[in-house]
Structures are given as structure tokens and as C-alpha cells.
Scaffold this active site. Structure first.
Site, PDB file in Angstrom:
ATOM      1  N   CYS A 134       0.857  -1.187   0.000  1.00 36.44           N
ATOM      2  CA  CYS A 134       0.000   0.000   0.000  1.00 36.44           C
ATOM      3  C   CYS A 134       0.889   1.231   0.000  1.00 36.44           C
ATOM      4  O   CYS A 134       1.441   1.595   1.021  1.00 36.44           O
ATOM      5  CB  CYS A 134      -0.906  -0.004   1.228  1.00 36.44           C
ATOM      6  SG  CYS A 134      -1.923   1.450   1.355  1.00 36.44           S
ATOM      7  N   LEU A 135       1.059   1.820  -1.163  1.00 37.02           N
ATOM      8  CA  LEU A 135       1.928   2.989  -1.276  1.00 37.02           C
ATOM      9  C   LEU A 135       1.311   3.923  -2.308  1.00 37.02           C
ATOM     10  O   LEU A 135       0.928   3.488  -3.389  1.00 37.02           O
ATOM     11  CB  LEU A 135       3.322   2.532  -1.723  1.00 37.02           C
ATOM     12  CG  LEU A 135       4.370   3.621  -1.917  1.00 37.02           C
ATOM     13  CD1 LEU A 135       4.658   4.325  -0.597  1.00 37.02           C
ATOM     14  CD2 LEU A 135       5.663   3.022  -2.461  1.00 37.02           C
TER      15      LEU A 135
END
Lengths: 597, 219
Positions: free
Chosen positions: B88-89
Site C-alpha cells: 500500500c503505497l
């Protein structure tokens, strides 16, 4: 928003029935005109160009009042938020004299001399890599996206001076507009919040005919650019329409029309009217921009006009060619006479219940205490509810404790508690049965509507046979088609009356409602029977059939009118009482419905 | 030549020539559109000494749509799924910019390991662990680094040959707690699973009653 401007209005209907709403159908061009006048207004007030005005208005969802207020308060911060200027380049002056947004650079490599500031890297979280300088040096330019460094490279940059090659811009615009359906096109540089104004997009996608860019484009590229630009315009219109509560975009595929219906723009109004509208376009792929009157004669062959529109579930002549939909809710069909809130509740209930309801009915019982549905899949009759831990006997539904010492011999039929439990059970069964009663009829009419496709084909054959066996002309046998149209239309009304009936409180009003419903249903069934029946061979028989069908069609039409008129009037008068809370209606303490004034 | 191919080839070459960053990119198959990136765990973090591998898929629209990356090496981190390696970036999603490269994205991943964002978690259980007790979280993360990423403390090069995997340390739980419920007759794996799900760590231990744990165990 000024909706009263006569330029944009195309009246659709002259006389209005109680179950119809006032609306106007607008083409994409008309909406663009409305947008233009808004843009002009803002551009005039702020003294900015139209590109800037467009970015500002889109940023604040076309809320002009808020924009003016915020802009007057702090112009530069609004401009930064709207992607018109970057934080470092924004000047200290309160108003931006000429926004840097549209100042696009059309430079070829040799003339590229950018001394501008290095890109402002207002770093977001988790973006640690140091941003490279995208500004091309005067000697050689390499596009940092495709790493092309050919000397003939054409470049573009927004006001932030982040320069990239033209080819990459084209690809980027394509991916934003076509793949992501985005109107907002930020600069390609990392963390640069500047947004591309419309003129910048246009200059890249559809360069002016005389320009060198246009000359170097292949016809395919030109066509692709043109298509993207059109899509971009469409997205712009959608954005504008989406921000305005009195407008709704036509949900039909590939249709670009919009309907304006100010009378249904508030939640409260949806409790009084059922805003079924048509965008004025006909057929599925529609090119004509002029909304035509709905009273034009139906085409003789539905298949020729509809272009094989087999996906239509509501295939009456009007629906197959006109885009009929509800302004107030996402239900894409005519759900008159029932209001949006109730229609939604009904569809939700059907989605939840219908599939499993029959199975539940025959295979389960409810816990006498918590009404959890229980399936007994074997074992003894000593049941313990998993949810509330109530112990009861599966056979008599009485509490297990009352079975005393006579375990497993359930002979306590007369026990009070057992009777109560069975009462409750039968009540819950009754409510399910009640639902199924309405659902089956609802589904039946829907099914019949779907089968109308066959009916059309059959009718067509019948009309041919009528023609050949009698002296009637093609025009004269149209009575069959009209009858089918009418039957289909009435079935749709009937379908939704069952949804309405399910949620109506049992009172005199409901009895009247059901009387209307019964009359309509009976006459529709009679008409259907006539249509499905055999075609007489002799001329006399045909004459009789024609008379009968025509009479019935007129009668059915009248009954349908009565049904729709009465329900619509009832809504306005607040006559209908719902047996469940419906969205938008307010309630008094005794549960009565009180329609908002 | 196809612009995408040219760009990816250049990126791979650039990475090869760059000896300072410790970032490596290798081909997986015949095409340059499926790659394997790797980098060392950042110093001063529980991931220090580990070697992390990332699966990279270059999409059709690259560089106008973001690369698809996920960890092949198991990582104990709030923003990385402990099961699938999904990351999750923001720059891998809506904050992507075409000027970002494979190398800069891998560097971003490396720095993600330095600065977890538990408020925007990919793995909720790990994130809860992080917020409850950072020390305990770091211990577990270091243990995962040792087991899966060949971190220090165990000098075996291959992760698979790690002899005994301590499931309790893997889950970041206290041995005493696991023993306590195991003594009640529940299976060890079940106890670990439930305690992990309940986040039975640090200050939380006091707020979760034993009955609650047993109830969950009985489910």
C-alpha cells in the site's frame, strides 16, 4: 444557475397530465452553451481567461457563489488548489493578473531556453527519491519519460516548465482521458499539482490545421486526437451536469443528452412526483442533437429502427426508441406509479428475499423468541437456538422445559406457550406469504413485458396474415401493433403497482387503489388474450376482431390513465400511507405519513 | 522502437551502471516487462541486514500507468500484506507520475520500510500490533527479516533452510500467553491464530478477558 434562459429550452410536451413532470431535454451543445455562459461570467468577474475560469469552477464543483467568496478571500490559495499556479511561482499579489496556466510553450528543441525555477517538489509523504530536474538544458533535451533525445523532438510544458516531449503528452492525455475517464490532468512531473487547461489539451490533441504539428500527424493520429478531444468535452459536460442537481445525464449508452428537471431536484420533491423523463434522443447510438417531440409516429418495424436492440427489457415502441428513465433515482426504467423511495425499497427487498424465500418457507421454522430462521437437519427435537439459546421443541414449538418428564413425547398440544409460539410463527409465515403474493405478480408482469419481444414478432406475422386474408391495407392492420404497445405499457404500470401495493397501509385508499389495479389488470389480460388468439380467416371475422381489439385498446389505455392519474394525484395530496418508513417522507408519532409542505 | 520497451531497457541499463544505490533489477523471463527488483533492508530498522525481493510487472500503458509491484520476500510491515506481499503505497496508485522510474519506486519501497504508516494499513493485524507495542512489533519484524530475508543472527543464505521457525515469535506473541491457553487443552496453532487476531499483546492483554479468548477459541 439560470435555467430559465429560453435559448436552451426545447419544450417536449404541451399538455401535461398529473403523472407527468415538466422537464426539458438538452443536447450536449446546449449544455456547453450553459457552461460557456458560466465561464464568461466568472472570467468577467475575476478578469481571468476562460481556461482559468474553467479550472476554478471545476475545482469547486461549479458552485459559483462559493468560488467567488473563496476567490475574493484568498485568490492565490484557491488558484494553487485548483492547479492553476504552483505554490512557489504564485506571486504575492492578491489577484493573478494573467494566470500562468494556459501559457503553454510550443518550442522545438533548438529554441528551448528555459531558465525557469527548478521544479517545485513539495514532497508528499513517502516520495523520497530526489526529483530530477526536468528542465531541459539549452544544449540537449532528453524527455524524462521516453528517454528520447532526438534533436527534432517537439516539447510542451505547463506553466511549471516541466518539459516533456509531445509524444509523451499525447500518450499521457490518452491514458488520462480514455482509460481513467479523468477531466483533471495534472502535470506529469512528480508531485506537481498544476493542471492542464483546456486550451493546452486541445492544442496537443487537435492542433490548428495550419500548424506544423498538424502537418506531421498521420490521419490515424488526427482521428485518435479528435476522438480524445470529443471525449474530453463529454467528460467536461458530465462534470458540469453532475454538479447541478437540476440536471441529469442520460444513462443510455453512447447518449450525450441531458435532461433538466428542476421540479425534481430536491429529495423532498421525490415524495410527491415520479420524475420519469426522456432525453429526447431515439435509438441506441444517437447522433441527432435536436430533441424531437415524443409524439412523432412510431416506425413501422421496431427492429429496423431499434437496430436489433435486443437488450431492451421494456420494449414498447416509445421505450425502444426513446430513452426513458427516472430523473430521481438510478432505476433505468419507468417505475410509475410508485415513487423512487418505494421503488428502491422494493427492488432491495426483492434482491434480498426472492431467491431464497420459497426455500425458507418450506424448510425452516423460526425460533419462538428471537425469530431467527432455523433449519433442522437431523437429530432430536430438542432444539437450542444458536442465537438466543432458547430451548424449544421442534414439533410443538413450545418451550422444552414444559415437556417435563415426558421427554421426547410431544403430546402437549394445548400448552399455552406452544400456541403462542405457533401464532407468532404463523404470523411470520403470513408476512412471507404476503410478500410472495406481491412478488409473484410483480415478476409475472415483468416476465410478460420481456416476452413482448416474441409478441411483437408474432403480431407482425399476424398482421401479415391479416393483410393477405382480407382487403385491409398495411396501415389498417396497425391496430394490432398499437394494441401490443398498449398492453406492454400497461403491464409495466401493473408491475410497479404491486411494488406499491406491498408497501401501502391497509386503508380505504388502498382499497380504491386495488380496485383500479384490478380493473386495469383484468382489461389487460383480456386484451392479451385477444392478441394471442387465432386470427380469423374470413373477412367478417377479421372485422369483428379488429373492432374488439380497437375497443379494448382504448379501454385499457383509459384504465391505465386512471391508474396513473389517481396515484399521481394521491402523491401530491399525500393520500398514500406507507406501512414502512420511506426515504424522504417524514413521520408523525402514530406512524402516519406526513408529506412535506 | 516501442517507447515503452526503450524506456524499460534504459531503466534497466541505468540501474546496472549505478553502483551506489544497491538497487538491483533482473529479468525474470525473456521480456523486460516482468522483472525482479531487490534491495537491502534500510539501516537502523528491524529490516536491516535483510535482502528484499520485489516482483515487478510493467503494464501495457507504462509509464502512464503505475508499475505493479509486490514483495516476494515476506515482510512484517503495516503497509505490506503479510500473506500476499501486496503493497500500500500512494505512488503505486493515484500519486504515480510518469517521471518516476523503477529505481526511484524501489527506493520509495525501501524508505517505506523506514517509515511505516499504520493509519493507512494494508495488513490490519500488523498495523494493530504496531500501534499497540512498537517494541514488540520491531522484534517480530526483525524475526521475519531473519527467517525470510536472511537477516543477521542466522547466517544461512537461503531462507528455506532456517531450521526451526518459532511460530510464536512469528506471530509476535508472548510465549507465556500461548502456553497459558495451550494448557487449557487448545491446539497451539489455534491459540496463536486467535491471540494474533485479538491482538493479545502489550497493554491489550489487560483489556481482553480470558473468557473472551476462550470464547473465540471455542468458535
Amino acid at each position: 444557475m439560470d435555467m430559465d434562459n429560453e435559448d436552451f429550452k426545447v419544450p417536449i410536451k404541451e399538455k401535461k397530465k398529473a403523472y407527468e413532470v415538466d422537464f426539458t431535454s438538452l443536447s450536449q451543445t446546449a449544455i456547453e452553451k450553459m457552461m460557456d455562459s458560466e465561464l464568461e461570467h466568472i472570467a468577467g468577474i475575476f478578469g481571468v481567461d476562460r481556461d482559468t475560469a474553467a479550472l476554478l469552477l471545476r475545482h469547486l464543483q461549479w458552485n459559483k457563489e462559493r468560488l467567488i467568496e473563496k476567490y475574493m478571500d484568498n485568490a492565490s490559495s484557491v488558484s494553487i488548489d485548483a492547479g492553476i499556479s504552483s505554490p512557489s511561482t504564485s506571486t504575492s499579489s492578491p489577484t493573478i493578473p494573467s494566470a500562468p496556466g494556459p501559457s503553454r510553450r510550443t518550442t522545438s528543441r533548438s529554441s528551448t531556453k528555459v531558465l525557469g525555477p527548478s521544479p517545485s517538489t513539495s514532497k508528499q509523504r513517502r516520495t523520497p527519491p530526489p526529483a530530477k530536474k526536468y528542465t531541459p538544458s539549452a544544449t540537449s533535451f532528453t524527455c524524462h519519460i521516453c528517454f528520447d533525445d532526438s534533436p527534432s523532438l517537439k516539447t510542451r510544458a505547463l506553466g511549471c516548465e516541466h518539459t516533456f516531449c509531445l509524444g509523451c503528452w499525447v500518450d499521457y492525455l490518452g491514458s488520462r482521458i480514455r482509460d481513467e475517464q479523468e477531466l483533471v490532468i495534472p502535470c506529469m512531473a512528480e508531485s506537481c499539482a498544476l493542471r492542464a487547461p483546456d486550451s493546452f489539451v486541445r492544442a496537443i490533441l487537435v492542433p490548428d490545421a495550419g500548424s506544423p504539428e498538424a502537418k506531421s500527424m498521420t490521419p490515424e493520429e488526427k482521428a485518435a486526437g479528435q476522438k480524445l478531444w470529443e471525449r474530453f468535452g463529454e467528460l467536461g459536460v458530465r462534470d458540469f451536469v453532475g454538479a447541478n442537481k437540476a440536471l441529469k445525464y442520460c444513462p443510455y449508452p453512447a447518449c450525450t443528452n441531458t435532461v433538466s428537471c428542476p421540479s425534481a431536484s430536491t429529495k423532498a420533491s421525490l415524495t410527491r412526483i415520479v420524475p420519469i423523463v426522456t432525453c429526447g434522443a431515439r435509438g441506441i447510438p444517437q447522433t441527432s442533437q435536436s430533441p424531437s417531440s415524443s409524439s412523432s409516429s412510431p416506425a413501422l418495424n421496431p427492429y429496423a429502427a431499434g437496430g436489433g436492440s435486443s437488450d431492451n427489457t421494456t420494449l414498447d415502441t416509445a421505450a425502444s426508441k426513446e430513452h426513458v428513465y427516472c430523473f430521481g433515482c438510478p432505476v433505468e426504467s419507468d417505475h410509475r406509479p410508485v415513487v423512487c423511495g418505494v421503488a428502491r425499497m422494493w427492488l432491495k427487498k426483492c434482491a434480498d428475499d426472492s431467491e431464497t424465500a420459497n426455500w425458507i418457507k418450506s424448510n425452516t421454522k423460526e425460533c419462538p423468541i428471537c425469530q431467527s430462521t432455523i433449519e433442522k437437519n437431523g437429530g432430536c427435537n430438542h432444539m437450542t437456538c444458536k442465537k438466543c439459546k432458547h430451548e424449544f421443541c421442534w414439533v410443538c414449538m413450545g418451550p422444552w422445559t414444559e415437556h417435563g418428564t415426558q421427554w421426547y413425547s410431544c403430546n402437549r398440544y394445548e400448552e399455552k406457550a406452544g400456541i403462542d409460539a405457533r401464532d407468532q410463527q404463523s404470523q411470520s409465515r403470513a408476512s412471507l406469504e404476503r410478500y410472495l403474493h406481491y412478488y409473484n405478480r410483480w415478476a409475472n408482469h415483468e416476465q410478460s413485458s420481456k416476452l413482448s419481444l416474441d409478441l411483437y414478432a408474432k403480431t407482425e406475422k399476424k398482421m401479415e396474415s391479416l393483410q393477405s386474408s382480407s382487403a385491409l391495407t398495411w396501415i389498417e392492420v396497425q391496430f394490432m401493433r398499437k394494441a401490443v404497445d398498449q398492453a406492454v405499457r400497461c403491464r409495466r404500470t401493473l408491475q410497479w403497482t404491486y411494488a406499491m401495493g406491498y408497501f401501502l397501509e391497509n386503508d380505504n385508499m388502498k382499497e380504491l387503489f386495488e380496485a383500479n389495479q384490478r380493473d386495469l389488470e383484468r382489461s389487460v389480460e383480456e386484451l392479451s388474450e385477444l392478441l394471442e388468439g387465432p386470427v380469423p380467416v374470413d373477412k367478417e371475422g377479421i372485422g369483428v376482431l379488429r373492432q374488439k381489439v380497437t375497443d379494448k385498446t382504448v379501454y385499457v389505455q383509459m384504465r391505465n390513465e386512471v391508474m396513473l392519474e389517481d396515484t399521481a394525484n394521491g402523491l401530491v395530496e399525500g393520500r398514500w400511507k406507507w406501512n414502512a418508513p420511506v426515504e424522504g417522507f417524514s413521520y408523525e408519532e402514530d406512524g402516519d405519513v406526513d408529506v412535506l409542505p | 522502437m516501442d517507447a515503452r520497451l526503450r524506456r524499460v531497457n534504459k531503466e534497466i541499463a541505468d540501474c546496472k551502471n549505478d553502483t551506489t544505490s544497491n538497487i538491483k533489477i533482473e529479468l525474470v523471463g525473456d521480456t523486460p516487462f516482468h522483472l525482479k527488483g531487490s534491495f537491502p533492508g534500510p539501516e537502523g530498522t528491524p529490516y536491516e541486514g535483510g535482502h528484499f525481493e520485489v516482483d515487478i510487472v510493467i503494464p501495457e500503458q507504462y509509464p502512464f500507468s503505475p508499475v505493479k509491484m509486490k514483495f516476494m520476500t515476506k515482510v512484517y510491515h503495516p503497509n505490506v500484506s503479510s500473506a500476499s506481499g501486496a503493497i500500500c503505497l500512494d505512488i503505486l496508485k493515484d500519486a504515480w507520475s510518469p517521471v518516476l522510474t523503477l529505481k526511484s519506486t524501489l527506493i520509495s519501497l525501501q524508505s517505506l520500510l523506514c517509515s511505516p504508516e499504520p493509519n493507512d494499513p494494508q495488513d490490519a493485524e500488523v498495523a494493530k500490533h504496531y500501534t499497540t507495542s512498537k517494541a514488540s512489533f520491531e522484534e517480530t519484524a526483525a524475526y521475519w527479516t531473519q527467517i525470510y530475508a536472511g537477516g543477521p543472527g542466522k547466517k544461512t543464505s537461503s531462507a528455506n533452510s532456517a531450521p526451526v521457525r518459532d511460530e510464536i515469535a512469528m506471530a509476535g506473541l508472548e510465549r507465556a500467553h500461548v502456553d497459558q491457553f495451550e494448557a487449557l487443552g487448545f491446539e497451539r496453532t489455534k491459540v496463536i491464530e486467535v491471540l494474533r487476531r485479538l491482538n493479545y499483546r502489550g497493554a491489550n492483554v489487560a483489556s481482553i478477558s480470558e473468557d473472551k479468548v476462550v470464547e473465540e477459541l471455542l468458535r
